[in-house]
Design an enzyme around this catalytic site. Structure first.
Site, PDB file in Angstrom:
ATOM      1  N   SER A  85       0.838  -1.207   0.000  1.00  0.00           N
ATOM      2  CA  SER A  85       0.000   0.000   0.000  1.00  0.00           C
ATOM      3  C   SER A  85       0.874   1.259   0.000  1.00  0.00           C
ATOM      4  O   SER A  85       0.497   2.277  -0.584  1.00  0.00           O
ATOM      5  CB  SER A  85      -0.976  -0.003   1.176  1.00  0.00           C
ATOM      6  OG  SER A  85      -0.301   0.138   2.394  1.00  0.00           O
TER       7      SER A  85
ATOM      8  N   ILE B 221      16.145  -7.901   7.301  1.00  0.00           N
ATOM      9  CA  ILE B 221      17.235  -7.101   7.834  1.00  0.00           C
ATOM     10  C   ILE B 221      18.318  -7.046   6.763  1.00  0.00           C
ATOM     11  O   ILE B 221      18.681  -8.077   6.180  1.00  0.00           O
ATOM     12  CB  ILE B 221      17.774  -7.746   9.129  1.00  0.00           C
ATOM     13  CG1 ILE B 221      16.698  -7.668  10.208  1.00  0.00           C
ATOM     14  CG2 ILE B 221      19.061  -7.077   9.575  1.00  0.00           C
ATOM     15  CD1 ILE B 221      17.003  -8.472  11.451  1.00  0.00           C
TER      16      ILE B 221
ATOM     17  N   ASN C  26      13.500   4.131   4.943  1.00  0.00           N
ATOM     18  CA  ASN C  26      12.596   3.098   5.443  1.00  0.00           C
ATOM     19  C   ASN C  26      11.415   3.766   6.146  1.00  0.00           C
ATOM     20  O   ASN C  26      11.545   4.857   6.688  1.00  0.00           O
ATOM     21  CB  ASN C  26      13.321   2.183   6.435  1.00  0.00           C
ATOM     22  CG  ASN C  26      12.445   1.040   6.903  1.00  0.00           C
ATOM     23  OD1 ASN C  26      11.689   0.457   6.112  1.00  0.00           O
ATOM     24  ND2 ASN C  26      12.516   0.713   8.184  1.00  0.00           N
TER      25      ASN C  26
ATOM     26  N   HIS D 131       8.631   2.907   9.165  1.00  0.00           N
ATOM     27  CA  HIS D 131       8.456   1.948  10.258  1.00  0.00           C
ATOM     28  C   HIS D 131       7.239   2.350  11.092  1.00  0.00           C
ATOM     29  O   HIS D 131       7.099   3.524  11.469  1.00  0.00           O
ATOM     30  CB  HIS D 131       9.711   1.913  11.128  1.00  0.00           C
ATOM     31  CG  HIS D 131       9.609   0.910  12.231  1.00  0.00           C
ATOM     32  ND1 HIS D 131       9.766  -0.451  12.020  1.00  0.00           N
ATOM     33  CD2 HIS D 131       9.322   1.058  13.537  1.00  0.00           C
ATOM     34  CE1 HIS D 131       9.578  -1.093  13.164  1.00  0.00           C
ATOM     35  NE2 HIS D 131       9.319  -0.205  14.093  1.00  0.00           N
TER      36      HIS D 131
ATOM     37  N   SER E  68       7.306   6.414  11.598  1.00  0.00           N
ATOM     38  CA  SER E  68       8.554   7.146  11.386  1.00  0.00           C
ATOM     39  C   SER E  68       9.102   6.827  10.010  1.00  0.00           C
ATOM     40  O   SER E  68       9.054   5.676   9.564  1.00  0.00           O
ATOM     41  CB  SER E  68       9.619   6.716  12.420  1.00  0.00           C
ATOM     42  OG  SER E  68       9.140   6.820  13.739  1.00  0.00           O
TER      43      SER E  68
ATOM     44  N   LEU F 116      19.499  -1.687  13.172  1.00  0.00           N
ATOM     45  CA  LEU F 116      18.117  -2.015  12.814  1.00  0.00           C
ATOM     46  C   LEU F 116      17.142  -0.935  13.303  1.00  0.00           C
ATOM     47  O   LEU F 116      17.090  -0.644  14.497  1.00  0.00           O
ATOM     48  CB  LEU F 116      17.721  -3.376  13.411  1.00  0.00           C
ATOM     49  CG  LEU F 116      16.271  -3.811  13.150  1.00  0.00           C
ATOM     50  CD1 LEU F 116      16.037  -4.094  11.678  1.00  0.00           C
ATOM     51  CD2 LEU F 116      15.907  -5.005  13.999  1.00  0.00           C
ATOM     52  N   ASP F 117      16.383  -0.366  12.368  1.00  0.00           N
ATOM     53  CA  ASP F 117      15.416   0.704  12.662  1.00  0.00           C
ATOM     54  C   ASP F 117      16.061   1.849  13.449  1.00  0.00           C
ATOM     55  O   ASP F 117      15.390   2.526  14.240  1.00  0.00           O
ATOM     56  CB  ASP F 117      14.197   0.157  13.443  1.00  0.00           C
ATOM     57  CG  ASP F 117      13.437  -0.902  12.644  1.00  0.00           C
ATOM     58  OD1 ASP F 117      13.372  -0.785  11.415  1.00  0.00           O
ATOM     59  OD2 ASP F 117      12.919  -1.848  13.274  1.00  0.00           O
TER      60      ASP F 117
HETATM   61  C1  GAR Z   1       3.837  -0.699   6.771  1.00  0.00           C
HETATM   62  O1  GAR Z   1       3.015  -0.445   7.887  1.00  0.00           O
HETATM   63  C2  GAR Z   1       5.269  -0.376   7.118  1.00  0.00           C
HETATM   64  O2  GAR Z   1       5.415   0.693   8.007  1.00  0.00           O
HETATM   65  C3  GAR Z   1       5.717  -1.667   7.743  1.00  0.00           C
HETATM   66  O3  GAR Z   1       5.122  -2.675   6.975  1.00  0.00           O
HETATM   67  C4  GAR Z   1       3.883  -2.193   6.464  1.00  0.00           C
HETATM   68  C5  GAR Z   1       3.854  -2.454   4.976  1.00  0.00           C
HETATM   69  O4  GAR Z   1       2.588  -2.176   4.449  1.00  0.00           O
HETATM   70  N1  GAR Z   1       7.148  -1.790   7.767  1.00  0.00           N
HETATM   71  C6  GAR Z   1       7.831  -2.370   8.738  1.00  0.00           C
HETATM   72  O5  GAR Z   1       7.301  -2.904   9.685  1.00  0.00           O
HETATM   73  C7  GAR Z   1       9.331  -2.335   8.568  1.00  0.00           C
HETATM   74  N2  GAR Z   1       9.988  -2.686   9.787  1.00  0.00           N
HETATM   75  P1  GAR Z   1       2.388  -2.115   2.880  1.00  0.00           P
HETATM   76  O6  GAR Z   1       3.013  -3.389   2.290  1.00  0.00           O
HETATM   77  O7  GAR Z   1       0.903  -2.087   2.687  1.00  0.00           O
HETATM   78  O8  GAR Z   1       3.059  -0.871   2.380  1.00  0.00           O
END
Ligand code: GAR
Length: 216
Positions: free
Chosen positions: A17, A94, A109, A111, A138, A146-147
């Site tokens: 998304s 990672i 990224n 998060h 963020s 990491l993050d």
């Molecule tokens: C999002 O919420 C993003 O922030 C998270 O994965 C989801 C992906 O949604 N990312 C992490 O957790 C990275 N550590 P999407 O595939 O619908 O864009």
């Protein structure tokens, strides 16, 4: 006109998304999604890319036993598209120092937490379990921690007593889809960069929680 656009490669693992938000915003912005790469052949985001006529590649992590070998292959695949910026959009792997050093200062990224709180996975449930009053998202530069790279922007949401993890995810995602294209467009316009001591926007060092103004 075309060659003034900042070419970006988006890395995904799932729904995509955020990829969709980037695609939708790219028409009116100075960036162009030139390829989408996934570690997961089933990622729905690959279909979103195809629907937008964007080339896709799959580098399946199941085919590699060593993380470094995987990341080297990833670099090889990405380099075919010669991007200025790598945008991680729900890429649930990672990245090793090999990858991060190759694209030093050129990886973003997103998060789903108010970093440095809640690095890692299952952030929405962990926020509920800890009875937090605030949660959010963020966007940050990626470093070897990491993050842990410098935060560029954050958006907050209130956590309601009745919230489920799925409801938090929905409200956080709505913020994500606004904030991420904005940050990518700053990079594309040459306004954003990373130095050893942090992230800079318009030559000014950003505070640890990123830009002060609310964007979403
Ligand atoms: C999002 O919420 C993003 O922030 C998270 O994965 C989801 C992906 O949604 N990312 C992490 O957790 C990275 N550590 P999407 O595939 O619908 O864009």
């Amino acid at each position: 006109m075309e060659n003034t656009h900042c070419h970006i490669v988006v890395l995904i693992s799932g729904n995509g998304s955020n990829l969709q938000a980037l695609i939708d915003a790219s028409g009116a912005s100075k960036f162009k999604v030139v390829a989408v790469v996934s570690n997961n052949p089933e990622a729905f985001g690959l279909q979103r890319a195809t629907a937008a006529d964007i080339p896709t590649r799959v580098v399946d992590h199941g085919d590699y036993s060593l993380r470094q070998d995987y990341d080297r292959k990833l670099i090889e695949v990405i380099e075919d598209f010669d991007p200025k910026l790598i945008v991680l959009a729900g890429f649930m792997r990672i990245l090793s120092p090999v990858f991060v050093q190759h694209y030093q200062g050129r990886i973003l990224n997103i998060h789903p937490s108010l970093l440095p709180a809640y690095t890692g996975v299952n952030t929405h449930q962990r926020v509920l379990d800890a009875e937090e009053k605030e949660h959010g998202v963020s966007v940050h530069f990626v470093t070897e921690e990491l993050d842990g790279g410098p935060v560029i922007a954050q958006e907050k949401i209130d956590v309601l007593a009745t919230d489920t993890a799925a409801q938090l995810a929905t409200r956080v995602a709505a913020k994500e889809h606004i904030i991420y294209p904005k940050v990518v467009s700053w990079f594309a316009a040459g306004r954003l960069h990373m130095e050893a001591d942090g992230a800079y926007l318009d030559h000014e060092k950003l505070p640890v929680s990123g830009v002060k103004r609310q964007m979403a």
